[in-house]
Design an enzyme around this catalytic site. Structure first.
Site, PDB file in Angstrom:
ATOM      1  N   GLN A 103       0.855  -1.184   0.000  1.00 11.69           N
ATOM      2  CA  GLN A 103       0.000   0.000   0.000  1.00 11.69           C
ATOM      3  C   GLN A 103       0.895   1.239   0.000  1.00 11.69           C
ATOM      4  OE1 GLN A 103      -2.103   1.874   3.419  1.00 11.69           O
ATOM      5  NE2 GLN A 103      -3.992   1.477   2.291  1.00 11.69           N
ATOM      6  N   TYR A 171      -5.667  11.248   4.013  1.00  9.27           N
ATOM      7  CA  TYR A 171      -4.306  11.409   3.489  1.00  9.27           C
ATOM      8  C   TYR A 171      -4.364  12.017   2.081  1.00  9.27           C
ATOM      9  CZ  TYR A 171      -2.988   8.829   7.623  1.00  9.27           C
ATOM     10  OH  TYR A 171      -2.813   8.463   8.934  1.00  9.27           O
ATOM     11  N   ARG A 325      -7.926  -4.891  12.636  1.00 14.79           N
ATOM     12  CA  ARG A 325      -7.686  -5.041  14.080  1.00 14.79           C
ATOM     13  C   ARG A 325      -7.719  -6.495  14.566  1.00 14.79           C
ATOM     14  NH1 ARG A 325     -12.096  -0.661  15.704  1.00 14.79           N
ATOM     15  NH2 ARG A 325     -12.971  -1.573  13.796  1.00 14.79           N
ATOM     16  N   CYS A 347     -10.855 -10.095  19.035  1.00 11.78           N
ATOM     17  CA  CYS A 347     -10.668  -8.628  19.091  1.00 11.78           C
ATOM     18  C   CYS A 347     -11.975  -7.967  19.531  1.00 11.78           C
ATOM     19  CB  CYS A 347     -10.276  -8.149  17.699  1.00 11.78           C
ATOM     20  SG  CYS A 347     -10.402  -6.380  17.419  1.00 11.78           S
ATOM     21  N   CYS A 350     -11.567  -2.192  20.306  1.00 14.45           N
ATOM     22  CA  CYS A 350     -11.545  -1.099  21.295  1.00 14.45           C
ATOM     23  C   CYS A 350     -10.618   0.033  20.858  1.00 14.45           C
ATOM     24  CB  CYS A 350     -11.090  -1.640  22.649  1.00 14.45           C
ATOM     25  SG  CYS A 350      -9.391  -2.277  22.635  1.00 14.45           S
TER      26      CYS A 350
HETATM   27  C1  LIG Z   1      -3.550   0.375  14.154  1.00 14.64           C
HETATM   28  C2  LIG Z   1      -4.169   0.625  12.821  1.00 14.64           C
HETATM   29  C3  LIG Z   1      -3.389   1.028  11.755  1.00 14.64           C
HETATM   30  C4  LIG Z   1      -3.978   1.232  10.489  1.00 14.64           C
HETATM   31  N1  LIG Z   1      -3.186   1.566   9.433  1.00 14.64           N
HETATM   32  C5  LIG Z   1      -3.747   1.704   8.191  1.00 14.64           C
HETATM   33  C6  LIG Z   1      -2.935   1.934   7.054  1.00 14.64           C
HETATM   34  O1  LIG Z   1      -1.699   1.962   7.126  1.00 14.64           O
HETATM   35  N2  LIG Z   1      -3.560   2.087   5.871  1.00 14.64           N
HETATM   36  C7  LIG Z   1      -4.942   2.016   5.724  1.00 14.64           C
HETATM   37  O2  LIG Z   1      -5.456   2.159   4.624  1.00 14.64           O
HETATM   38  N3  LIG Z   1      -5.717   1.773   6.788  1.00 14.64           N
HETATM   39  C8  LIG Z   1      -5.165   1.598   8.011  1.00 14.64           C
HETATM   40  N4  LIG Z   1      -5.961   1.283   9.081  1.00 14.64           N
HETATM   41  C9  LIG Z   1      -7.418   1.079   8.872  1.00 14.64           C
HETATM   42  C10 LIG Z   1      -7.733  -0.405   8.628  1.00 14.64           C
HETATM   43  O3  LIG Z   1      -7.103  -0.876   7.459  1.00 14.64           O
HETATM   44  C11 LIG Z   1      -9.236  -0.676   8.475  1.00 14.64           C
HETATM   45  O4  LIG Z   1      -9.704   0.065   7.365  1.00 14.64           O
HETATM   46  C12 LIG Z   1     -10.053  -0.318   9.704  1.00 14.64           C
HETATM   47  O5  LIG Z   1      -9.361  -0.584  10.918  1.00 14.64           O
HETATM   48  C13 LIG Z   1     -11.368  -1.096   9.742  1.00 14.64           C
HETATM   49  O6  LIG Z   1     -11.145  -2.490   9.726  1.00 14.64           O
HETATM   50  P1  LIG Z   1     -11.253  -3.410  11.063  1.00 14.64           P
HETATM   51  O7  LIG Z   1     -12.605  -3.153  11.656  1.00 14.64           O
HETATM   52  O8  LIG Z   1     -11.102  -4.808  10.551  1.00 14.64           O
HETATM   53  O9  LIG Z   1     -10.168  -2.990  11.977  1.00 14.64           O
HETATM   54  C14 LIG Z   1      -5.386   1.068  10.325  1.00 14.64           C
HETATM   55  C15 LIG Z   1      -6.157   0.656  11.419  1.00 14.64           C
HETATM   56  C16 LIG Z   1      -5.567   0.414  12.648  1.00 14.64           C
HETATM   57  C17 LIG Z   1      -6.431  -0.068  13.787  1.00 14.64           C
END
Ligand SMILES: Cc1cc2nc3c(=O)[nH]c(=O)nc-3n(C[C@H](O)[C@H](O)[C@H](O)COP(=O)(O)O)c2cc1C
Length: 376
Positions: A103, A171, A325, A347, A350
């Site tokens: 990415q 971004y 997460r 998970c 949180c």
């Molecule tokens: C600690 C952390 C770091 C993340 N870093 C990125 C990233 O580098 N690029 C991105 O597009 N999204 C990033 N995200 C967003 C996740 O890719 C995702 O879109 C979002 O957490 C929802 O998915 P989930 O419910 O499975 O966590 C990040 C999320 C978390 C929690």
């Protein structure tokens, strides 16, 4: 209830993915200082690859030193980073059939680099950082386009299976497609076609270098969730332009840093209090899927239950499901599900992992506490 479809292969462009589970990009903070790849980062991805995920999308790799979140963020803005990245990709590829995408992105309006002031399509103050970005000139936008193309091409040279443009979460690339951060009246602003131009130009120029068999995918902002920001209707129209231009997959997302001011809506990573909060971009996926054509839809956002993931795939609302997460808590979650234990991810969504980013490598604070207790 079986989860057969979840563990059936799928394709993004010409690339076969062994199952429908994608690790959504997650910033790991594990690069060596100033962006090269070392053991820490390789081990982190090795653990994920062994855990059964079909396609791992790397954490946000910067295309420019001024567009980095932290000194411990991976970079691909010059050739010196290629050898380390190549080792990482090789390690992941040692695990049969696991694919990995790079990415690539730039912090834009949300930049915090101590030496390089933030840049954006328009000079709109960021309410989180307190900084006002400098408006990019047309010449500078051309330079940024080249930086994305060069970094994308480097990811191809490193052996990555595909590249994802980070055009979400406030971004730089998402700054162009939001009326909140793009108030330009030249060919990069003023209407949706112009606001999307930078994405199309990066795609066209990169495609010329990497050919058709290397997928170019995109994490795409579809809503900002702030007054005056990008709304879903426009987000869907932007996605339609993206599909027509030949991107191989879209991962729709939403929310920017400022979304969190005065609301409990921590988009893009919503805090999940009950099962009703899960799968929170399903409505977006449902709206977009009928227009996807050959392009694949990767659905992200609060996916924790393999049975509902299976249903999403079965109903044709998405081609892949994407998880961030839960894989910090359980990097081997896909393996667990495939082995027959289809209880939801442990998970609790949180966002303790976000806080961990402030002080060191990203990790699940809850998991660490449990591990410490066990050791005592
Ligand atoms: C600690 C952390 C770091 C993340 N870093 C990125 C990233 O580098 N690029 C991105 O597009 N999204 C990033 N995200 C967003 C996740 O890719 C995702 O879109 C979002 O957490 C929802 O998915 P989930 O419910 O499975 O966590 C990040 C999320 C978390 C929690």
């Amino acid at each position: 209830m079986s989860v057969e479809l979840l563990f059936s292969p799928g394709y993004i462009g010409a690339v076969r993915i062994k199952n429908r589970i994608v690790r959504s990009a997650t910033f790991s903070g594990r690069a060596e200082k100033y962006g090269s790849v070392g053991e820490k980062m390789i081990n982190f991805y090795d653990e994920l690859a062994k855990g059964g995920t079909g396609l791992i999308i790397s954490g946000f790799i910067s295309v420019d030193v001024g567009g980095t979140i932290s000194p411990y963020q991976a970079r691909l803005d010059n050739d010196s980073y290629i050898s380390g990245q190549r080792k990482l990709v090789e390690k992941v590829h040692d695990i049969p059939e696991v694919k990995i995408a790079a990415q690539i992105g730039h912090t834009g309006k949300q930049g915090v680099h101590p030496k390089y002031p933030p840049v954006a399509p328009t000079a709109v103050k960021d309410k989180i950082t307190g900084l006002t970005p400098r408006k990019l000139s047309k010449k500078e936008i051309e330079v940024i386009i080249k930086k994305f193309v060069d970094a994308g091409y480097r990811s191809y040279l490193c052996g990555y299976d595909m590249v994802q443009l980070h055009a979400a979460h406030g971004y730089l690339l998402s700054n162009f497609i939001s009326p909140y951060t793009n108030r330009r009246d030249d060919e990069y602003g003023g209407n949706i076609e112009n606001m999307t131009r930078i994405l199309i130009m990066i795609h066209e120029q990169l495609r010329e270098k990497v050919g058709k068999s290397f997928p170019i995918i995109i994490k795409l902002q579809t809503q900002d969730f702030i007054p005056g920001g990008l709304i879903l209707d426009d987000g869907i129209n932007i996605a339609k332009i993206i599909i027509k231009s030949g991107f191989d997959a879209i991962e729709p997302s939403g929310g920017i840093g400022e979304t969190q001011i005065g609301t409990p809506n921590a988009y893009p990573s919503k805090i999940i209090k009950s099962t009703d909060d899960e799968n929170y971009f399903l409505a977006v996926a449902k709206e977009l899927k009928p227009f996807m054509g050959e392009s694949k839809l990767i659905m992200v956002g609060g996916i924790k239950n393999p049975i509902s993931a299976e249903k999403i795939l079965k109903n044709g609302n998405a081609d892949f499901i994407s998880i961030s997460r839960p894989l910090l808590y359980e990097p081997d979650l896909p393996k667990r599900w495939q082995s027959g234990d289809i209880t939801p991810a442990k998970c609790i969504s949180c966002n303790s992992c976000y806080l961990s980013m402030l002080t060191g490598p990203t990790h699940c604070v809850v998991r660490k506490k449990i591990e410490r207790k066990k050791q005592k």
